[in-house]
Design a protein around this motif. Structure first.
Motif, PDB file in Angstrom:
ATOM      1  N   VAL A  24      -3.396  16.105  -3.563  1.00 58.22           N
ATOM      2  CA  VAL A  24      -3.184  14.979  -3.965  1.00 58.22           C
ATOM      3  C   VAL A  24      -3.364  13.957  -2.923  1.00 58.22           C
ATOM      4  O   VAL A  24      -3.765  13.025  -3.055  1.00 58.22           O
ATOM      5  CB  VAL A  24      -1.832  14.733  -4.766  1.00 58.22           C
ATOM      6  CG1 VAL A  24      -1.698  15.580  -6.100  1.00 58.22           C
ATOM      7  CG2 VAL A  24      -0.510  14.650  -3.839  1.00 58.22           C
ATOM      8  N   THR A  25      -2.967  14.314  -1.711  1.00 55.43           N
ATOM      9  CA  THR A  25      -2.962  13.336  -0.458  1.00 55.43           C
ATOM     10  C   THR A  25      -4.579  13.215  -0.200  1.00 55.43           C
ATOM     11  O   THR A  25      -5.269  12.073  -0.168  1.00 55.43           O
ATOM     12  CB  THR A  25      -2.419  14.090   0.809  1.00 55.43           C
ATOM     13  OG1 THR A  25      -0.954  14.077   0.537  1.00 55.43           O
ATOM     14  CG2 THR A  25      -2.833  13.076   1.923  1.00 55.43           C
ATOM     15  N   TYR A  75       1.512   2.836  -3.512  1.00 53.63           N
ATOM     16  CA  TYR A  75       0.237   3.524  -4.033  1.00 53.63           C
ATOM     17  C   TYR A  75       0.110   4.995  -3.321  1.00 53.63           C
ATOM     18  O   TYR A  75       0.176   5.868  -4.047  1.00 53.63           O
ATOM     19  CB  TYR A  75      -1.054   2.741  -3.791  1.00 53.63           C
ATOM     20  CG  TYR A  75      -2.242   3.582  -4.207  1.00 53.63           C
ATOM     21  CD1 TYR A  75      -2.607   4.009  -5.352  1.00 53.63           C
ATOM     22  CD2 TYR A  75      -2.890   4.003  -2.954  1.00 53.63           C
ATOM     23  CE1 TYR A  75      -3.549   4.771  -5.434  1.00 53.63           C
ATOM     24  CE2 TYR A  75      -4.129   4.832  -2.852  1.00 53.63           C
ATOM     25  CZ  TYR A  75      -4.369   5.068  -4.219  1.00 53.63           C
ATOM     26  OH  TYR A  75      -5.592   6.226  -4.536  1.00 53.63           O
ATOM     27  N   TYR A  76       0.380   5.020  -1.794  1.00 51.95           N
ATOM     28  CA  TYR A  76       0.131   6.333  -1.379  1.00 51.95           C
ATOM     29  C   TYR A  76       1.277   7.200  -1.659  1.00 51.95           C
ATOM     30  O   TYR A  76       1.236   8.330  -1.371  1.00 51.95           O
ATOM     31  CB  TYR A  76      -0.057   6.072   0.218  1.00 51.95           C
ATOM     32  CG  TYR A  76      -1.478   5.752   0.409  1.00 51.95           C
ATOM     33  CD1 TYR A  76      -2.567   6.472   0.121  1.00 51.95           C
ATOM     34  CD2 TYR A  76      -1.779   4.422   0.980  1.00 51.95           C
ATOM     35  CE1 TYR A  76      -3.866   6.360   0.496  1.00 51.95           C
ATOM     36  CE2 TYR A  76      -3.121   3.968   1.263  1.00 51.95           C
ATOM     37  CZ  TYR A  76      -4.008   4.920   1.149  1.00 51.95           C
ATOM     38  OH  TYR A  76      -5.653   4.640   1.156  1.00 51.95           O
ATOM     39  N   ASP A  91       0.897  -1.230   0.029  1.00 51.69           N
ATOM     40  CA  ASP A  91      -0.137  -0.058  -0.004  1.00 51.69           C
ATOM     41  C   ASP A  91       0.686   1.169   0.135  1.00 51.69           C
ATOM     42  O   ASP A  91       0.542   2.339  -0.716  1.00 51.69           O
ATOM     43  CB  ASP A  91      -0.905   0.035   1.285  1.00 51.69           C
ATOM     44  CG  ASP A  91      -2.461  -0.376   0.870  1.00 51.69           C
ATOM     45  OD1 ASP A  91      -2.838  -0.375  -0.317  1.00 51.69           O
ATOM     46  OD2 ASP A  91      -3.014  -0.681   1.581  1.00 51.69           O
ATOM     47  N   TYR A 118       3.619   7.088  -4.469  1.00 54.69           N
ATOM     48  CA  TYR A 118       3.841   7.299  -5.697  1.00 54.69           C
ATOM     49  C   TYR A 118       3.566   8.588  -6.300  1.00 54.69           C
ATOM     50  O   TYR A 118       4.246   9.421  -6.919  1.00 54.69           O
ATOM     51  CB  TYR A 118       3.108   6.405  -6.536  1.00 54.69           C
ATOM     52  CG  TYR A 118       3.326   6.509  -8.040  1.00 54.69           C
ATOM     53  CD1 TYR A 118       4.241   6.172  -9.060  1.00 54.69           C
ATOM     54  CD2 TYR A 118       2.091   7.147  -8.593  1.00 54.69           C
ATOM     55  CE1 TYR A 118       4.307   6.525 -10.355  1.00 54.69           C
ATOM     56  CE2 TYR A 118       2.123   7.585 -10.089  1.00 54.69           C
ATOM     57  CZ  TYR A 118       3.164   7.093 -10.678  1.00 54.69           C
ATOM     58  OH  TYR A 118       3.217   7.357 -12.093  1.00 54.69           O
ATOM     59  N   ILE A 119       2.281   9.338  -5.757  1.00 55.20           N
ATOM     60  CA  ILE A 119       2.094  10.367  -6.276  1.00 55.20           C
ATOM     61  C   ILE A 119       2.982  11.689  -5.980  1.00 55.20           C
ATOM     62  O   ILE A 119       3.078  12.428  -6.658  1.00 55.20           O
ATOM     63  CB  ILE A 119       0.444  10.880  -5.662  1.00 55.20           C
ATOM     64  CG1 ILE A 119      -0.009  11.840  -6.660  1.00 55.20           C
ATOM     65  CG2 ILE A 119       0.671  10.927  -4.176  1.00 55.20           C
ATOM     66  CD1 ILE A 119      -0.267  11.504  -7.961  1.00 55.20           C
ATOM     67  N   ALA A 133     -10.390   8.882  -2.834  1.00 52.29           N
ATOM     68  CA  ALA A 133     -10.506   7.594  -3.673  1.00 52.29           C
ATOM     69  C   ALA A 133     -10.826   6.500  -3.112  1.00 52.29           C
ATOM     70  O   ALA A 133     -11.483   5.405  -3.413  1.00 52.29           O
ATOM     71  CB  ALA A 133      -9.296   7.557  -4.572  1.00 52.29           C
ATOM     72  N   THR A 134      -9.749   6.241  -1.948  1.00 53.36           N
ATOM     73  CA  THR A 134      -9.772   4.960  -1.287  1.00 53.36           C
ATOM     74  C   THR A 134     -11.192   4.756  -0.561  1.00 53.36           C
ATOM     75  O   THR A 134     -11.959   3.654  -0.435  1.00 53.36           O
ATOM     76  CB  THR A 134      -8.490   4.748   0.019  1.00 53.36           C
ATOM     77  OG1 THR A 134      -7.495   5.092  -1.032  1.00 53.36           O
ATOM     78  CG2 THR A 134      -8.682   3.548   0.448  1.00 53.36           C
ATOM     79  N   TYR A 149      -6.970  13.483  -2.575  1.00 54.97           N
ATOM     80  CA  TYR A 149      -7.464  12.902  -3.851  1.00 54.97           C
ATOM     81  C   TYR A 149      -7.169  11.400  -3.365  1.00 54.97           C
ATOM     82  O   TYR A 149      -8.114  10.512  -3.690  1.00 54.97           O
ATOM     83  CB  TYR A 149      -6.696  13.208  -4.923  1.00 54.97           C
ATOM     84  CG  TYR A 149      -7.125  14.417  -5.334  1.00 54.97           C
ATOM     85  CD1 TYR A 149      -8.307  15.277  -5.205  1.00 54.97           C
ATOM     86  CD2 TYR A 149      -6.490  15.199  -6.451  1.00 54.97           C
ATOM     87  CE1 TYR A 149      -8.598  16.590  -5.659  1.00 54.97           C
ATOM     88  CE2 TYR A 149      -6.440  16.390  -7.130  1.00 54.97           C
ATOM     89  CZ  TYR A 149      -7.689  16.983  -6.617  1.00 54.97           C
ATOM     90  OH  TYR A 149      -8.068  18.301  -7.115  1.00 54.97           O
ATOM     91  N   CYS A 150      -5.990  10.966  -2.919  1.00 55.18           N
ATOM     92  CA  CYS A 150      -5.975   9.480  -2.844  1.00 55.18           C
ATOM     93  C   CYS A 150      -6.803   9.042  -1.855  1.00 55.18           C
ATOM     94  O   CYS A 150      -7.192   7.930  -1.905  1.00 55.18           O
ATOM     95  CB  CYS A 150      -4.481   9.409  -2.403  1.00 55.18           C
ATOM     96  SG  CYS A 150      -3.243   9.420  -3.804  1.00 55.18           S
ATOM     97  N   ARG A 151      -6.808   9.686  -0.492  1.00 55.26           N
ATOM     98  CA  ARG A 151      -7.507   9.197   0.528  1.00 55.26           C
ATOM     99  C   ARG A 151      -9.058   9.066   0.193  1.00 55.26           C
ATOM    100  O   ARG A 151      -9.710   8.250   0.483  1.00 55.26           O
ATOM    101  CB  ARG A 151      -7.431  10.147   1.657  1.00 55.26           C
ATOM    102  CG  ARG A 151      -5.992  10.391   2.454  1.00 55.26           C
ATOM    103  CD  ARG A 151      -5.487   8.829   3.040  1.00 55.26           C
ATOM    104  NE  ARG A 151      -4.260   8.862   3.316  1.00 55.26           N
ATOM    105  CZ  ARG A 151      -3.721   7.861   4.113  1.00 55.26           C
ATOM    106  NH1 ARG A 151      -4.411   6.705   4.377  1.00 55.26           N
ATOM    107  NH2 ARG A 151      -2.495   8.021   4.551  1.00 55.26           N
TER     108      ARG A 151
END
Length: 446
Positions: free
Chosen positions: A110-111, A94-95, A91, A97-98, A117-118, A113-115
């Protein structure tokens, strides 16, 4: 959509597994594999520059759900749990990479966005799984087919991600240069106003096609790689000592590690508790709906906590003690009141409070760190949490340990959170007394 119904699926007749095998011999394998793989994956993620590990995660989930569909027998399902451990350990790729492909001033966005999305993905999966089971009458096997399709599509999409040219530790701009680059950030609006043209590429940025043609060159390159790895490990150790020398950061990190250990245990075995309170083969269950509701309300709570203004430096430990006690009460009620709706409600309260506190802890830790050290501190905290969880699993859950029944396990988890509450209550009272004494001393001097 299949995840909220995993326990029910494994206990179906075609898998030929007993409750004792599922709870005491299969589920613990995930904990052990996650712990063993976390640190190697942490280093490999940075060294390989994220994308290969993201692909490994997708492949691991494909293997997991394929085996979930067709594997039979105790040993095969234990291997399945191992591959799931690989997927969850990766995991971090994934977190993180951005952060390697966007500018520093976009990190917060972007943090989010990632959270988001999950959370959205988990909610949609839980709701759709519940609707397909309750209204459409789909089998759990069909839900697992959908899950396998989803992770396969995700794996295919990961191939089209751009390959990052830098990473945090192995392929990075040196720290002095980084600090110079950070000074470029406009303090007024937080956006980058210029680049640093004089920043030179450091070791690891060279074109990968320039490979030495003789063996001597190859051996010297390997030696340079070994030196680089030892340098990274030394830097990590120095950063570790410097970060945890701060008392506020140490306090929040201790709570993070202790509470995350208990949180993992509760969510891992909650389906088992519900199965014992109300067997799924004889009645309708709403695991998917409960997971969706708890995730949505937790997300709302996370947004709200961002607007709370209080002196966490003074009252943070007392707040941790109070909310940890509420978590202990929720787990205790879940365990002792053998009513499925009470269990569901207590579980929702449990997850909301944890998400609230872990968000506050993340904010408080992040305010004391530079961006470079986020992965280190969060990784160390997670590793300690998993080490504690492994110990707890080995003693309480594993068949080679005590192998306790599910109700006794949850009583221990409630007591565990109560002990955390007492620990931070004592620490918080001490901190408050010390703060007020310092203020009195300052006032008397003035």
């Amino acid at each position: 959509p299949s995840e909220p119904f995993l326990t029910r699926y494994l206990l179906e007749p075609h898998k030929n597994l007993t409750q004792s095998q599922v709870f005491n011999e299969i589920y613990p394998v995930w904990t052990y594999s996650y712990l063993v793989l976390l640190f190697p994956v942490f280093l490999a993620t940075d060294y390989l520059r994220y994308k290969p590990v993201v692909l490994l995660q997708g492949l691991s989930f494909i293997v997991t759900w394929f085996m979930l569909l067709y594997a039979q027998g105790l040993l095969a399902i234990q291997f399945l749990e191992f591959f799931y451990g690989v997927g969850t350990a990766t995991d971090i790729a994934y977190y993180s990479y951005i952060y390697s492909v966007v500018d520093l001033n976009l990190y917060q966005k972007v943090t989010s966005y990632c959270r988001s999305a999950t959370l959205v993905g988990y909610t949609v999966g839980s709701v759709s799984g519940q609707l397909l089971v309750s209204l459409a009458g789909w089998s759990l096997f069909s839900l697992n087919v959908i899950s396998l399709t989803c992770v396969s599509i995700a794996f295919g999409m990961a191939w089209f991600l751009p390959m990052p040219q830098k990473s945090l530790f192995f392929h990075h701009v040196s720290r002095q240069q980084c600090s110079r680059e950070m000074k470029v950030i406009d303090c007024k609006n937080g956006s980058a106003v210029q680049d640093c043209p004089d920043i030179q590429r450091t070791q690891g940025w060279e074109d990968e096609t320039k490979i030495p043609l003789n063996e001597k060159g190859q051996s010297s390159q390997k030696q340079e790689q070994k030196v680089e790895i030892s340098k990274v490990l030394r830097e990590l150790w120095e950063d570790f000592l410097q970060c945890y020398s701060s008392r506020p950061l140490l306090c929040w990190s201790v709570w993070w590690a202790l509470s995350t250990c208990g949180y993992f245990q509760v969510i891992n075995y909650a389906q088992g508790l519900w199965e014992m309170v109300l067997p799924s083969h004889s009645s309708e269950i709403y695991n998917g709906a409960v997971e969706a509701v708890s995730t949505l309300l937790g997300a709302v709570t996370v947004v709200v906590v961002g607007h709370i203004k209080t002196s966490w430096a003074t009252w943070g430990e007392v707040a941790l003690a109070l909310f940890s006690f509420l978590i202990a009460a929720a787990v205790y009620i879940m365990d002792t009141v053998h009513n499925i709706w009470v269990c569901y409600a207590s579980y929702v309260v449990f997850r909301i409070i944890y998400m609230l506190l872990i968000t506050i802890a993340t904010f408080q830790i992040a305010t004391n760190l530079s961006v470079e050290r986020y992965a280190l501190v969060f990784g160390v905290n997670t590793f300690i949490a998993l080490a504690l969880q492994t110990l707890l699993t080995l003693i309480v859950v594993d068949a080679s340990g005590l192998g306790l029944d599910i109700f006794t396990q949850f009583m221990i988890y409630a007591s565990y959170f109560a002990a955390i509450s007492l620990l931070f209550l004592g620490s918080g009272i001490y901190s408050i007394i010390r703060t007020y004494r310092r203020r009195e001393q300052v006032q008397s001097r003035s």
